[in-house]
Write an enzyme that holds these catalytic residues in place. Structure first.
Site, short mmCIF file in Angstrom:
data_model
loop_
_atom_site.label_atom_id
_atom_site.label_comp_id
_atom_site.label_asym_id
_atom_site.label_seq_id
_atom_site.Cartn_x
_atom_site.Cartn_y
_atom_site.Cartn_z
N ASP A 40 -80.56 49.28 -72.09
CA ASP A 40 -79.75 50.23 -71.33
C ASP A 40 -79.70 51.60 -72.00
O ASP A 40 -79.88 52.63 -71.35
CB ASP A 40 -78.32 49.69 -71.16
CG ASP A 40 -78.30 48.43 -70.32
OD1 ASP A 40 -79.34 48.06 -69.77
OD2 ASP A 40 -77.22 47.81 -70.24
N HIS A 100 -83.82 39.20 -68.58
CA HIS A 100 -83.55 38.21 -69.63
C HIS A 100 -84.75 38.08 -70.58
O HIS A 100 -84.89 37.08 -71.27
CB HIS A 100 -83.18 36.84 -69.03
CG HIS A 100 -81.82 36.82 -68.40
ND1 HIS A 100 -80.67 36.57 -69.11
CD2 HIS A 100 -81.43 37.07 -67.13
CE1 HIS A 100 -79.62 36.64 -68.29
NE2 HIS A 100 -80.05 36.95 -67.09
N GLU A 150 -71.61 49.71 -78.35
CA GLU A 150 -71.34 48.68 -77.33
C GLU A 150 -71.26 47.29 -77.96
O GLU A 150 -70.39 46.49 -77.64
CB GLU A 150 -72.41 48.73 -76.22
CG GLU A 150 -72.13 47.74 -75.10
CD GLU A 150 -72.55 48.21 -73.71
OE1 GLU A 150 -72.95 49.38 -73.54
OE2 GLU A 150 -72.47 47.39 -72.78
N ALA A 152 -71.86 47.31 -61.65
CA ALA A 152 -72.82 46.89 -60.62
C ALA A 152 -74.19 46.61 -61.22
O ALA A 152 -75.19 46.51 -60.50
CB ALA A 152 -72.92 47.95 -59.53
N GLY A 153 -74.26 46.51 -62.53
CA GLY A 153 -75.54 46.23 -63.18
C GLY A 153 -76.45 47.45 -63.24
O GLY A 153 -77.64 47.33 -63.47
N SER A 155 -73.52 51.66 -66.07
CA SER A 155 -72.56 52.76 -66.22
C SER A 155 -72.03 52.79 -67.65
O SER A 155 -71.68 53.86 -68.16
CB SER A 155 -71.41 52.62 -65.22
OG SER A 155 -70.58 51.53 -65.54
N SER A 156 -71.98 51.64 -68.32
CA SER A 156 -71.45 51.62 -69.68
C SER A 156 -72.34 52.41 -70.64
O SER A 156 -71.85 53.24 -71.42
CB SER A 156 -71.24 50.18 -70.17
OG SER A 156 -72.46 49.47 -70.17
P1 ADP Z 1 -72.32 48.29 -65.93
O1 ADP Z 1 -72.79 48.87 -67.21
O2 ADP Z 1 -73.32 47.39 -65.29
O3 ADP Z 1 -71.82 49.30 -64.95
P2 ADP Z 1 -70.37 47.12 -67.66
O4 ADP Z 1 -69.39 46.03 -67.46
O5 ADP Z 1 -71.36 47.00 -68.76
O6 ADP Z 1 -71.08 47.34 -66.26
O7 ADP Z 1 -69.60 48.48 -67.93
C1 ADP Z 1 -68.58 48.90 -67.07
C2 ADP Z 1 -67.42 49.49 -67.87
O8 ADP Z 1 -67.80 50.79 -68.39
C3 ADP Z 1 -66.20 49.75 -67.02
O9 ADP Z 1 -65.39 48.60 -66.93
C4 ADP Z 1 -65.51 50.86 -67.79
O10 ADP Z 1 -64.78 50.33 -68.89
C5 ADP Z 1 -66.68 51.65 -68.36
N1 ADP Z 1 -67.02 52.80 -67.47
C6 ADP Z 1 -68.16 53.01 -66.82
N2 ADP Z 1 -68.13 54.18 -66.14
C7 ADP Z 1 -66.90 54.72 -66.38
C8 ADP Z 1 -66.25 55.93 -65.95
N3 ADP Z 1 -66.83 56.79 -65.14
N4 ADP Z 1 -65.00 56.13 -66.42
C9 ADP Z 1 -64.38 55.26 -67.23
N5 ADP Z 1 -64.96 54.14 -67.65
C10 ADP Z 1 -66.19 53.85 -67.24
MG MG Z 2 -73.25 47.82 -69.01
#
Ligand code: ADP
Ligand code: MG
Length: 408
Positions: free
Chosen positions: A175, A31, A163, A126-127, A130-131
């Site tokens: 990120d 934060h 994003e 999971a933080g 992945s996005s």
């Molecule tokens: P984080 O970035 O912490 O994992 P977010 O809520 O910011 O969580 O992003 C997760 C979103 O990113 C998922 O709900 C999905 O829409 C997208 N996403 C991430 N990885 C994949 C994947 N391998 N295939 C499709 N969508 C994905």
């Molecule tokens: Mg994210």
């Protein structure tokens, strides 16, 4: 290469290439990004891969399209028309790659008629970002297919814009910076005010320590509203203190001038966490082998002294991690029960330190432990969750890895 096999299954033929973008964990500074402060992420070995190719029949009259599929979304192939693409037109997971195409074109880079197949070994939501990994893998693929060589700093801005403006998630710059700019064996010190960055040597293994990520598998519905509320509280605290952002406060005593107890606690966390980032960086830079330090000199006694120093520094970093967790739990009030229990269990089993990472109210915990204690730490967390009848946590190893790159 599961992304490439998915490409063959869904689109036929061979992809023109395969690109990987890593997830990230943030060692310190939570934060702090939207308060113009410091963060210290490192890239993970786990990430998102994109196998991509120019679409067969590209250039035909139907207009340009991006055709997308993901092994994690097995029932969908999404076709996104590229001409006239605008925010709001694509929802769900495909909004991330579509947003990248939109932001690339808005920045003047052409996007070709392409097919992209996605695979990932990062847990979603999971933080661990992945996005951003999805955005950055897609971005490298699309720019390479178009033959564009885009500077990494611009790729960060473009993916963040995807994003923020296309998907509609108001994240900071950490990120995408981590996914695109980290180096193996290093953490990335990012100044969110100047956007300056520096590589800081970070190799816990060399000091007999290891990092463990614990996906607590919890996501509490509070997260979105509370994130906005924390941002507003920090802005209000800065306004009352008469500074442009909380980054400008370097003396923790100044925060105590705030009359409002909630704003005081919020500001206390942000100011202290900025300081903790700088303390961790100073500790890492003091280690043998780091530039500016005496170096891992030859000779067994020097090497032994070096590793004793490293163990001490990692012990200190662990203490700062636990301090940060207490600050996020008590002053910033964004922790969640599963994270608190995972941190306590890790410490009781011999971890040097642990803290929640990410925005809060769900996601993951990062623990730093002597390598010899790692199994005991995992077992203690598993038992603590089982005793409470919580979903078993997922463990991931975390080794500071390289930024996004082409694999094939
Ligand atoms: P984080 O970035 O912490 O994992 P977010 O809520 O910011 O969580 O992003 C997760 C979103 O990113 C998922 O709900 C999905 O829409 C997208 N996403 C991430 N990885 C994949 C994947 N391998 N295939 C499709 N969508 C994905
Ligand atoms: Mg994210």
């Amino acid at each position: 290469m599961r992304a490439a096999s998915l490409f063959r299954e869904r689109f036929g033929g061979e992809p023109d290439g395969v690109w990987l973008a890593p997830g990230r964990a943030n060692l310190m500074g939570e934060h702090t990004d939207y308060n113009d402060g410091f963060v210290l992420p490192f890239a993970l070995g786990q990430g998102v891969t994109a196998a991509a190719g120019i679409a067969a029949g590209s250039g035909s009259p139907g207009g340009r399209r991006l055709t997308l599929c993901s092994r994690q979304e097995p029932d969908t192939v999404v076709e996104v028309p590229l001409d006239g693409l605008a925010p709001g037109q694509v929802t769900g997971w495909a909004a991330y790659p579509a947003g990248v195409a939109w932001a690339l074109e808005a920045a003047g880079y052409p996007v070709p008629d392409a097919c992209v197949a996605i695979d990932s070994d990062l847990p979603v939501g999971a933080g661990l970002s992945s996005s951003a990994a999805l955005e950055c893998a897609t971005e490298l693929a699309l720019t390479a297919l178009a033959g564009c060589d885009v500077p990494r700093a611009d790729l960060v801005t473009i993916a963040r814009r995807a994003e923020n403006e296309f998907v509609g998630v108001p994240t900071g710059v950490m990120d995408q910076s981590a996914s695109l700019r980290c180096q193996a064996g290093h953490a990335l010190l990012l100044d969110c005010r100047s956007l300056e960055l520096a590589q800081v040597p970070f190799d816990p293994g060399a000091a007999g320590a290891a990092l463990l990520l614990v996906n607590t598998r919890a996501r509490h519905s509070l997260s979105d509203g509370e994130y906005g509320r924390r941002r507003a509280e920090c802005e209000e605290a800065a306004r009352r203190l008469g500074v442009p952002s909380l980054r400008s406060i370097t003396d923790p005593a100044e925060v105590e001038r705030l009359d409002d107890p909630v704003l005081r606690r919020r500001a206390r966390h942000v100011v202290a966490d900025d300081q903790r980032v700088l303390e961790v960086v100073a500790l890492l830079r003091s280690l043998p082998g780091s530039s500016g330090s005496p170096g891992a000199a030859a000779g067994s006694s020097a090497a032994a002294a070096g590793s004793a120093g490293a163990a001490g520094a990692y012990g200190e970093i662990g203490r700062l991690l636990s301090q940060a967790h207490a600050s996020l739990r008590d002053d910033f009030e964004v922790s969640w029960p599963e994270a608190d229990v995972a941190v306590e269990a890790a410490l009781a089993a011999g971890a040097a330190g642990a803290r929640m990472i990410g925005g809060g109210f769900g996601g993951s915990v990062l623990a730093l432990a002597p390598s010899a204690s790692l199994d005991a730490v995992r077992d203690a967390i598993t038992s603590a969750f089982a005793e409470r009848a919580w979903t078993a946590p997922e463990f991931l190893s975390a080794t500071p890895a390289d930024a996004a790159r082409r694999l094939v």
